[in-house]
Design a protein around this motif. Sequence first.
Motif, PDB file in Angstrom:
ATOM      1  N   CYS A   1      49.782  15.572 -28.588  1.00 28.30           N
ATOM      2  CA  CYS A   1      49.921  15.438 -27.138  1.00 28.30           C
ATOM      3  C   CYS A   1      50.654  16.668 -26.641  1.00 28.30           C
ATOM      4  CB  CYS A   1      50.710  14.163 -26.813  1.00 28.30           C
ATOM      5  SG  CYS A   1      51.289  14.063 -25.110  1.00 28.30           S
TER       6      CYS A   1
ATOM      7  N   GLU B   1      49.174   8.460 -29.734  1.00 27.25           N
ATOM      8  CA  GLU B   1      49.232   9.514 -28.719  1.00 27.25           C
ATOM      9  C   GLU B   1      49.438   8.927 -27.328  1.00 27.25           C
ATOM     10  OE1 GLU B   1      49.604  12.445 -29.710  1.00 27.25           O
ATOM     11  OE2 GLU B   1      49.053  12.002 -31.783  1.00 27.25           O
TER      12      GLU B   1
ATOM     13  N   TYR C   1      37.396  13.762 -35.733  1.00 35.68           N
ATOM     14  CA  TYR C   1      38.167  12.869 -34.877  1.00 35.68           C
ATOM     15  C   TYR C   1      39.097  11.944 -35.651  1.00 35.68           C
ATOM     16  CZ  TYR C   1      34.950   9.202 -36.341  1.00 35.68           C
ATOM     17  OH  TYR C   1      34.258   8.292 -37.094  1.00 35.68           O
TER      18      TYR C   1
ATOM     19  N   SER D   1      45.569   6.285 -34.197  1.00 38.02           N
ATOM     20  CA  SER D   1      46.001   7.607 -33.743  1.00 38.02           C
ATOM     21  C   SER D   1      45.986   7.702 -32.224  1.00 38.02           C
ATOM     22  CB  SER D   1      45.092   8.690 -34.341  1.00 38.02           C
ATOM     23  OG  SER D   1      45.450   9.972 -33.864  1.00 38.02           O
ATOM     24  N   PHE D   2      44.942   7.141 -31.614  1.00 40.30           N
ATOM     25  CA  PHE D   2      44.846   7.143 -30.153  1.00 40.30           C
ATOM     26  C   PHE D   2      45.990   6.342 -29.529  1.00 40.30           C
ATOM     27  CE2 PHE D   2      43.398   5.213 -26.179  1.00 40.30           C
ATOM     28  CZ  PHE D   2      43.076   6.351 -25.451  1.00 40.30           C
TER      29      PHE D   2
ATOM     30  N   GLY E   1      46.177  14.573 -34.591  1.00 40.09           N
ATOM     31  CA  GLY E   1      46.226  14.287 -33.167  1.00 40.09           C
ATOM     32  C   GLY E   1      47.506  14.852 -32.593  1.00 40.09           C
TER      33      GLY E   1
ATOM     34  N   SER F   1      44.819  15.434 -27.715  1.00 39.02           N
ATOM     35  CA  SER F   1      43.756  15.811 -28.635  1.00 39.02           C
ATOM     36  C   SER F   1      43.719  14.809 -29.770  1.00 39.02           C
ATOM     37  CB  SER F   1      43.998  17.220 -29.201  1.00 39.02           C
ATOM     38  OG  SER F   1      43.831  18.199 -28.200  1.00 39.02           O
ATOM     39  N   VAL F   2      42.557  14.234 -30.005  1.00 34.56           N
ATOM     40  CA  VAL F   2      42.359  13.327 -31.137  1.00 34.56           C
ATOM     41  C   VAL F   2      41.457  14.034 -32.125  1.00 34.56           C
ATOM     42  CG1 VAL F   2      41.419  11.120 -31.900  1.00 34.56           C
ATOM     43  CG2 VAL F   2      42.669  11.258 -29.742  1.00 34.56           C
TER      44      VAL F   2
ATOM     45  N   VAL G   1      38.426  14.954 -27.569  1.00 34.24           N
ATOM     46  CA  VAL G   1      38.045  14.467 -28.890  1.00 34.24           C
ATOM     47  C   VAL G   1      37.399  15.615 -29.655  1.00 34.24           C
ATOM     48  CG1 VAL G   1      36.619  12.833 -30.181  1.00 34.24           C
ATOM     49  CG2 VAL G   1      37.726  12.113 -28.056  1.00 34.24           C
TER      50      VAL G   1
ATOM     51  N   PRO H   1      41.436   6.315 -36.470  1.00 34.17           N
ATOM     52  CA  PRO H   1      41.351   7.005 -35.181  1.00 34.17           C
ATOM     53  C   PRO H   1      41.860   6.167 -34.008  1.00 34.17           C
ATOM     54  CG  PRO H   1      39.355   7.368 -36.424  1.00 34.17           C
ATOM     55  CD  PRO H   1      40.142   6.338 -37.175  1.00 34.17           C
TER      56      PRO H   1
END
Length: 226
Positions: free
Chosen positions: A69, A26, A63, A22-23, A67, A44-45, A59, A19
């Motif tokens: 954007c 994004e 989660y 992934s963040f 993901g 969106s995660v 989130v 996660p």
Amino acid sequence: MFGVNDIPKFFLAFFLVLPIISFVHEAGHVFFAWLMGGRNIKVSVGSGDVLFRLGMLEVRKYYFWYGLCSFDSLKRNHRLANILIFAGGALFNAIAAVVVIYLIENNTIQPNLATYQFTYFSLYYIFFALLPMPYPGGSSSDGKIILDLIRNKKQLGERTYRIQWNNEEKQWCVLNDDQELVQAFEDEEQALTKAHEVAQSNRPSRLINIKNGKEVEVQNYPRIPL
């Protein structure tokens, strides 16, 4: 060989490290979308129901999986701008992995399972993000979209939707990419609302208002980076 003792490592990677990666991915899309003047930027995660929202960040329940954007109306909506936006996720993953490696080599942080997983899965993310392939459901990897942009394909199938006053019928008409009528309204605002709805659900697209014979772009809806 994967054994019982490796199960906690799996959970660490799947529920914490991935996660975070992934963040970071994004964040790369967001940075370049912001740089190119994108509006209504959202991240969106995860997937499933929304757990909470914090500014542009959303989130979701799962989660650790997926993901994306999204953004509207790029001020600089040209080929290079879109290439940078779609390459931004992999670029940020690469930068993050290099920073972690640099910090380890300079003894700023100590190597451990988390740093190993972070660098390993960052490379995993980069590979599959840039691998040019289509996904089920009509979407594509960042790499395929970048390749299409480099080849200068026609705006990745961009559709143009228009609203136009019909003087004979005395109605505002919402027209699709083939100049076919979607729906007609007596009120211009209702026509605009419908046109926004149709254009947004058929990304990438542009929405144009025709007044006095002139076409004015109301908004553009770029393809969503994953």
